[in-house]
Design an enzyme around this catalytic site. Structure first.
Site, mmCIF file in Angstrom:
data_model
loop_
_atom_site.group_PDB
_atom_site.id
_atom_site.type_symbol
_atom_site.label_atom_id
_atom_site.label_comp_id
_atom_site.label_asym_id
_atom_site.label_seq_id
_atom_site.Cartn_x
_atom_site.Cartn_y
_atom_site.Cartn_z
ATOM 1 N N LYS A 275 -10.653 -10.873 0.680
ATOM 2 C CA LYS A 275 -10.350 -9.926 0.335
ATOM 3 C C LYS A 275 -11.926 -9.981 -0.368
ATOM 4 O O LYS A 275 -12.342 -10.841 -1.321
ATOM 5 C CB LYS A 275 -9.378 -9.335 -1.097
ATOM 6 C CG LYS A 275 -10.061 -8.991 -2.029
ATOM 7 C CD LYS A 275 -8.526 -8.574 -3.227
ATOM 8 C CE LYS A 275 -9.216 -7.216 -4.400
ATOM 9 N NZ LYS A 275 -7.933 -7.781 -5.026
ATOM 10 N N GLU A 279 -12.454 -5.822 -7.542
ATOM 11 C CA GLU A 279 -11.223 -6.317 -7.894
ATOM 12 C C GLU A 279 -12.457 -7.838 -8.633
ATOM 13 O O GLU A 279 -11.689 -8.742 -9.130
ATOM 14 C CB GLU A 279 -10.561 -6.217 -8.385
ATOM 15 C CG GLU A 279 -9.724 -5.117 -7.727
ATOM 16 C CD GLU A 279 -8.039 -5.101 -8.340
ATOM 17 O OE1 GLU A 279 -7.575 -4.042 -7.814
ATOM 18 O OE2 GLU A 279 -8.072 -6.166 -6.971
ATOM 19 N N ARG A 312 -9.730 -6.540 4.222
ATOM 20 C CA ARG A 312 -8.993 -5.293 3.210
ATOM 21 C C ARG A 312 -10.056 -4.624 3.208
ATOM 22 O O ARG A 312 -11.455 -4.867 3.039
ATOM 23 C CB ARG A 312 -8.660 -6.202 2.592
ATOM 24 C CG ARG A 312 -7.859 -6.704 2.565
ATOM 25 C CD ARG A 312 -6.653 -7.877 1.101
ATOM 26 N NE ARG A 312 -6.045 -6.907 1.274
ATOM 27 C CZ ARG A 312 -5.828 -6.440 -0.104
ATOM 28 N NH1 ARG A 312 -6.614 -6.686 -1.231
ATOM 29 N NH2 ARG A 312 -4.588 -4.934 -1.419
ATOM 30 N N ARG A 329 -12.233 6.994 -8.255
ATOM 31 C CA ARG A 329 -12.057 5.881 -7.440
ATOM 32 C C ARG A 329 -11.759 6.224 -6.131
ATOM 33 O O ARG A 329 -11.486 5.486 -5.267
ATOM 34 C CB ARG A 329 -11.301 5.209 -8.454
ATOM 35 C CG ARG A 329 -10.578 3.748 -8.015
ATOM 36 C CD ARG A 329 -9.425 3.015 -8.052
ATOM 37 N NE ARG A 329 -8.642 2.675 -7.768
ATOM 38 C CZ ARG A 329 -8.011 1.905 -8.477
ATOM 39 N NH1 ARG A 329 -7.604 1.779 -10.099
ATOM 40 N NH2 ARG A 329 -6.484 0.852 -7.838
ATOM 41 N N ASP A 358 -3.071 2.306 -4.880
ATOM 42 C CA ASP A 358 -3.066 1.672 -5.222
ATOM 43 C C ASP A 358 -1.681 1.293 -5.353
ATOM 44 O O ASP A 358 -1.183 0.891 -5.736
ATOM 45 C CB ASP A 358 -3.487 0.405 -6.319
ATOM 46 C CG ASP A 358 -3.507 -0.700 -6.201
ATOM 47 O OD1 ASP A 358 -3.153 -1.515 -5.481
ATOM 48 O OD2 ASP A 358 -3.296 -1.028 -7.197
ATOM 49 N N GLU A 386 5.934 -3.202 -6.991
ATOM 50 C CA GLU A 386 4.577 -3.394 -7.558
ATOM 51 C C GLU A 386 4.636 -2.499 -8.592
ATOM 52 O O GLU A 386 5.255 -2.194 -10.174
ATOM 53 C CB GLU A 386 3.725 -3.309 -7.596
ATOM 54 C CG GLU A 386 2.073 -3.771 -8.587
ATOM 55 C CD GLU A 386 1.086 -3.780 -7.827
ATOM 56 O OE1 GLU A 386 0.298 -3.931 -8.727
ATOM 57 O OE2 GLU A 386 0.502 -3.986 -7.002
ATOM 58 N N GLU A 614 11.444 8.584 -7.774
ATOM 59 C CA GLU A 614 10.324 9.110 -7.675
ATOM 60 C C GLU A 614 10.382 10.424 -9.191
ATOM 61 O O GLU A 614 8.862 11.137 -9.007
ATOM 62 C CB GLU A 614 10.158 10.296 -6.186
ATOM 63 C CG GLU A 614 9.102 11.266 -5.991
ATOM 64 C CD GLU A 614 8.616 12.048 -5.050
ATOM 65 O OE1 GLU A 614 9.414 12.844 -4.878
ATOM 66 O OE2 GLU A 614 9.203 11.121 -3.490
#
Length: 782
Positions: A275, A279, A312, A329, A358, A386, A614
């Protein structure tokens, strides 16, 4: 009768007596190897543990059950077992012998586990022959564990591999984990943290490599090869070089020397995962280099050893100014990697997240899929929950993954239309036929093609598509708008009756179902053409699948025992992307809960869970309305003014981001058909409409209700559906042992509280923003 399950054993539960016990009493090999010997040992041990069949080793040809590789068995026994793909297998059962043969030794191991699953499902009998092979060669899980023993985005206890700054593990637990992975076909496991300092640096040091080598040795008999999460900055931080510039000769030499060292300890290491520039992680941008230059320098060190570099693509500007609406983004991965297509080394695999953001509950499939035509790449998913309830809320992820795999990229001339989130008012019928004990190829030839030939010329048929999977055929028929589906169902039934006597005797009766738009918020449809993600995986255009797992040291592995289904489902879909989420749910439930009635209820809960989640989560493609950092529960503006680029820009009159050609232009990254499809509010799937469009709250949706009213309605519905799920679980109280029933009950109660918070905070937020009341007069808080 009480259903007792051992949660630690996952989908390997104890059963009653089984057929073919006489043949299973002796297990033999005609050849020796680490993996084949383990396959025989696993079969014998699990037959004894789970089926009370005492099985002993026997000399080769005298064994009732014979395990081996197809070439050797054909040569030594004069058999004519068909060849399969790499890691594929053949299971053949006669009244005198059971043969489990792999195209290679790992395939034989996979055949053993599939045989055991089918035995538990009651689908093994004399005359059974199954030929199966994985669709894709790269089926990986990537652990985000810290060297301290914490697990990043882990919701099932501490790390399996680390404790107090060192490699420290329970050997038997690791072996049991290896068994779980092999049983669902996982063949790569990445270890070492990808965030900040930690095992991603330390595991490639000579001090720790002996420990890592011992860990690799535990996974090796199960056909699982290790990948190591490596840091781009390692030449600087570990090698004490003045730079990590990928074009610097000393850096290139350092990577080569480091790879040589690592492979002396772990000769079959699969490679590295990196990675970079993401971030706050260092990367090639620090030195004015692009990602192809950065990746190729590391890949060159791995190439002589046959190693691969997983690089990644989760790279974006994470220090944005929320005032600046020119930055989007969602555009980042495509803008960064599409121009480099063809510049990466052959042993580089770009790892592309399924969506541009994400792992959100609702986001579109990334436009990079299908657009990369000269570079090897994988699909990245997230098994750990997550953003989908963190293994507190039940949320069955294969439901979502099936939608992702159905997405038509339109980067192929055979493609005809976009299919992710098709319009719910389309008149659709499905024809589903079960065919127990056979693989996809047999299903395709014996069932699907026969039925399709009868249905393809139906009047008013606008499209026909099919999925032939293990033991199941599904044909989807879409008719012209306005068609009378009852009449069409009669036509389909009449056509099927003409060939019913030509279907295999063991095949079930074809079931004709009408799609009910009120049953789920999203329809999942397979399509013709060669450019859905499913088809790109099968064709090898997408080279594999990677995901972050959901396991830890909790006794039941996943915290919530029902979300073992997500790990199981991930492996099954990696192996065969044609499998349906429903088939996997029912298979896992039957393997885990021996009681058929309990299994039926559990599979129904799984299939209801994602649609409910959802509905009570962020609405219609809005993302990141979650608690910052922790990501559990609602915080509607928690990220709204942050630097992370995750904005919804809700105002008094409108909400959403304009990503059309007149906005950020994100939509133009798709193939023209999809750009037009997503770019027009009239055709854009409503589940994603606020991801692509900024709309007024009084925008009228297809059900003739306003956007705001639909926000209110879905959040009330989502809460009510969780309430129903809780009652369904309560109905199992007298059929489950207490140690299974009570912890799951407690999690459902927490999920209901979470759904209430989402419902009330979302609805109150928009009521306060707009001053527009709920048309049904339900309680919304001031």
């Amino acid at each position: 009768m009480i259903c007792n399950i051992k949660e630690y054993d996952c989908w390997f539960q104890r059963r009653a007596e089984v057929p073919c016990a006489r043949l299973l009493g002796s297990v033999g090999l005609l050849e020796q190897s680490l993996i084949l010997e383990n396959a025989a040992a696993e079969l014998s041990a699990l037959l004894t543990k789970n089926f009370a069949v005492l099985s002993a080793a026997a000399e080769g040809k005298d064994a009732g059950t014979l395990i081996g590789t197809i070439p050797v068995l054909n040569e030594r026994l004069g058999l004519e077992l068909p060849c399969t793909k790499t890691e594929g297998f053949v299971i053949r059962i006669s009244d005198t012998r059971i043969i489990i043969a792999g195209q290679d030794e790992t395939g034989a191991l996979y055949g053993v586990y599939r045989f055991l699953a089918l035995l538990a499902l009651g689908k093994i009998s004399v005359g059974t022959e199954i030929i199966d092979a994985p669709a894709t060669p790269f089926r990986s899980l990537t652990h985000w564990d810290s060297i301290s023993g914490d697990v990043i985005r882990g919701y099932a206890g501490r790390s399996l591999f680390y404790k107090n700054g060192r490699v420290d593990y329970d050997e038997q637990r690791v072996i049991d984990y290896a068994r779980l992975l092999a049983s669902i076909g996982i063949n790569r496991l990445a270890i070492g943290g990808i965030f900040g300092p930690g095992p991603g640096e330390l595991l490639i040091t000579e001090a720790m490599l002996p420990d890592v080598a011992r860990l690799a040795a535990l996974f090796r008999p199960f056909g699982v090869k290790l990948l190591l999460n490596a840091k781009f900055s390692a030449p600087y931080t570990l090698g004490k070089l003045p730079t990590a510039d990928p074009l610097d000769a000393s850096v290139i030499d350092w990577w080569k020397e480091r790879a040589d060292l690592i492979y002396r300890y772990i000769p079959d290491l699969a490679g590295f995962v990196v990675k970079a520039d993401s971030e706050m992680e260092p990367g090639p941008f620090d030195y004015g280099r692009n990602h192809a230059e950065g990746a190729n320098a590391v890949a060159a060190a791995l190439a002589p050893h046959g190693g691969e570099l997983v690089w990644r693509c989760f790279v974006y500007n994470c220090v944005q100014d929320w005032r600046d609406q020119s930055i989007d983004r969602a555009r980042a991965a495509y803008d960064m990697f599409k121009p480099l297509d063809g510049e990466f080394a052959d042993n580089v695999l770009l790892q592309v997240k399924f969506g541009p953001y994400d792992f959100q509950v609702l986001e579109p499939v990334s436009p990079l899929f299908g657009a990369l035509s000269k570079t090897r790449y994988t699909l990245e998913l997230q098994v750990t929950q997550e953003y989908t309830g963190q293994q507190i809320d039940l949320c069955y992820l294969p439901y979502k993954w099936e939608q992702i795999l159905d997405f038509d990229t339109h980067h192929d001339p055979r493609s005809t239309r976009s299919t992710m989130f098709p319009e719910v008012n389309m008149p659709i019928l499905t024809v589903t036929t079960s065919y127990a004990g056979v693989g996809p190829e047999t299903v395709e030839n014996a069932v699907t093609k026969l039925l399709e030939s009868q249905l393809v010329n139906l009047s008013g048929l606008s499209s026909i598509s099919s999925v032939s999977s293990q033991e199941s055929s599904t044909i989807t028929l879409t008719f012209d708008y306005g068609s009378d589906l009852d009449a069409k169902a009669n036509d389909v039934r009449d056509r099927i009756d003409l060939v019913r006597n030509r279907l295999p005797n063991d095949a079930g009766s074809p079931l004709i179902r009408q799609y009910n738009p009120n049953s789920t918020p999203t329809l999942r449809v397979a399509v013709q053409g060669g450019s859905t993600l499913r088809e790109l995986l099968i064709a090898g255009t997408i080279a594999g699948v990677s995901a972050i797992p959901n396991v830890g040291l909790d006794h039941n592995w996943t915290g919530h025992p029902l979300v073992q289904a997500n790990l199981y489902g991930y492996g099954r879909l990696c192996w065969d992307p044609r499998l349906s989420a429903e088939l996997i749910a029912r298979e896992w439930s039957a393997l885990t809960f021996v009681d058929a009635g309990v299994a039926d209820t559990v599979s129904e809960l799984l299939l209801r869970s994602y649609p409910a989640y959802e509905k009570y989560n962020a609405p219609f493609g809005v993302c990141f309305m979650v608690t910052p950092a922790g990501h559990y529960g609602p915080n509607i503006e928690g990220y709204e003014f942050s630097p992370w680029g995750t904005y919804h820009r809700a105002g008094r009159f409108a909400i959403g981001i304009d990503r059309t050609s007149s906005g950020t232009g994100y939509v133009t990254q798709y193939a023209p058909e999809n750009a037009a499809f997503f770019g027009d509010p009239a055709t854009c799937p409503e589940q994603l409409i606020l991801f692509f469009h900024r709309l007024r709250y009084d925008y009228v949706m297809k059900n003739n209700k306003t956007l705001l009213q639909n926000i209110y309605n879905t959040h009330f519905e989502g809460y009510d559906e969780v309430k129903q799920m809780l009652e369904m679980w309560k109905g199992l109280k007298d059929r489950l042992d207490e140690h299974t029933y009570s912890p799951v009950l407690a999690r459902f109660e927490r999920q209901l509280a979470n759904a209430r918070e989402w419902r009330d905070q979302i609805n109150t937020y928009f009521w306060r923003k707009t001053g527009i009341a709920d048309a049904q007069g339900r309680n919304i808080y001031e």
